[in-house]
Design a protein around this motif. Structure first.
Motif: not given
Ligand code: UDX
Length: 453
Positions: A255, A156, A261, A153-154, A325
């Motif tokens: 947010h 980036e 993406g 579930f990490l 991001k």
């Protein structure tokens, strides 16, 4: 314990490095010789804060190693993790391409020795674990092994912290022996009292898709509420806070922005929709989320054109941020890949800068024709508008006076809401953000002449 990690992409490399930090002996395997050579030389194939130090320390400590040879590490391993890519299949309706997973399973089968747990860490559709089991059983009939599912579930940009301090670990495993191996691997987290959920293979596989689809839904929901805020004069950030303080809803992932993406949400929502259809249980909410999010990126380009007075023909737009991001160099499914070409199509010239994503960005044909700049201020030189696409920290406190002097027209479009409207307007900009009313600086009073003298 000894681990073979097959695949040194984002998940494989981070998980491998973190398991070695837990004290296990990890060998990361990848077919890409250049990648392995670079890792031997201490060069990371991705930009992820803290990863180079973590890898360096564990390599020096003799717990982490890299190789292109799969057989040796698999033979010695207590656990073999399959962490290869599961991209959206090129031809199809969004299903995940499992070619790499199944190829890895076949190769692993050929080298198993002694009891081994084969763990799928890649995000794989429900039922894949059983298929992996079948492939290995057929290829290596006498092998002593179990298959487990352990989705990752990490995020980036926060990958190491997410791995080391997860909200939970999900393990799909169906024998005590297998569960015991997984428990040992995650022992440091057990001691921290991290919830470790032991489930069936199918439940673990589906949990990962459900988590990503839910988060994608949450983002898409607030994005649509943002549109309604703009139409009605409400403020989406206040609405998000107002609902987020309700413990049942939660503050995170509310947010509003240009649409999600990245390497996971777009691919996993599509794959989940496909699984729903395959099992004759359509997931209409997720289907809508996918469609609304795709559409949103195009709407963002329209918003920029609108902020520029209705046309960008012959105008130059300064774009800050290209990655999907901040704190990553990943360009996969980044909103910029839709927004920039859409603006070019209606006649805009684009100047752009991203703190870490420039070399990845240059590889994308969608961004052909973009003038890549060396920093934020150079990007603004002579541009007719400034657009913030990714909320990198260094864009949060731009020198607005300087920005205004560099721009031909003081127009700012902030698709991440990183500025307060009052401060941007006070600096003389017209300001468009997301889910808040567009604002223009007060008109200077016309000089009044009363005649006489
Ligand atoms: C995501 C999941 O968070 C992670 O658990 C999973 O393992 C992989 O996919 P990641 O793709 O790294 O992680 O990024 P994340 O921080 O979740 O952001 C995904 C996208 O959603 C980005 O485009 C981001 O800009 C967008 N987003 C996120 C919003 O638009 N609003 C938000 O409130 C949060």
């Amino acid at each position: 314990m000894r681990i073979a990690m097959i695949g040194t992409g984002y998940v494989g490399l981070v998980a491998g490095a973190c398991f070695s930090e837990f004290g296990h002996h990890v060998t990361c395997v990848d077919k890409d010789e250049r990648k392995i050579a670079a890792l031997h030389a201490g060069k990371m194939p991705i930009y992820e804060p803290g990863l180079d130090d973590l890898v360096g320390n564990n390599v020096r400590g003799g717990r982490l190693d890299f190789t292109t040879d799969l057989a040796g590490p698999v033979k010695d391993a207590d656990a073999v993790f399959i962490a290869v890519g599961t991209p959206t299949a090129r031809h199809g309706e969004g299903h995940a391409d499992l070619t790499y997973v199944f190829a890895a399973a076949e190769e692993v089968a050929a080298s198993l020795s002694g009891y081994t747990v084969v763990v799928t860490k890649s995000t794989v559709p429900v039922g894949t674990g059983r298929k992996v089991h079948k492939i290995i059983s057929e290829k290596a009939p006498g092998a002593d092994f179990d298959v487990a599912s352990n989705p990752e579930f990490l995020r980036e940009g926060a990958a190491i912290n997410d791995f080391m301090r997860p909200d939970r670990v999900v393990v799909g495993a169906e024998s005590d022996r297998c569960r015991a191996v997984l428990r040992d691997l995650y022992r440091p987290l057990f001691l921290n009292e991290t919830p470790i959920l032991m489930t069936s293979l199918e439940t673990a596989e589906l949990t990962k898709y459900a988590a990503n689809a839910f988060l994608a839904t949450k983002i898409t929901f607030i994005n649509e509420i943002a549109d309604l805020c703009e139409a009605t004069g409400a403020d989406v950030q206040e609405v998000a806070r107002g609902i987020g303080l309700d413990g049942r809803i939660g503050k995170k992932f509310l947010h509003a922005g240009p649409g999600y993406g990245g390497s996971c949400f777009p691919k996993d929502t599509l794959a989940l929709v496909h699984q729903g259809r395959e099992h004759d249980t359509p997931l209409r909410i997720v289907e809508t989320v996918v469609a609304v999010n795709d559409d949103r990126k195009v709407r963002m380009a329209e918003r920029i054109v609108h902020a520029c007075g209705g046309s960008v023909q012959g105008k130059t737009i300064a774009v800050l941020g290209l990655t999907f991001k901040p704190n990553t160099d990943d360009m996969r499914e980044a909103p910029s890949l839709v927004i920039v070409p859409a603006l070019q199509k209606v006649g805009a010239r684009i100047r752009a800068f991203d703190p870490e994503g420039m070399s990845e960005a240059k590889k994308h044909a969608e961004l052909d024709g973009v003038a890549f700049c060396n920093n934020a201020y150079e990007t603004m030189e002579g541009a007719d508008a400034l657009v913030i696409l990714t909320e990198w920290n260094e864009f949060r406190s731009l020198d607005l006076e300087r920005a205004r002097s560099l721009l031909r027209d003081p127009v700012m479009v902030d698709l991440r809401n990183i500025y307060r409207p009052e401060e941007v307007v006070a600096a003389g900009f017209s300001y468009t953000s997301v889910g808040r009313r567009a604002v223009a600086p007060p008109k200077r009073p016309r000089s009044v002449s009363l005649g006489g003298r």
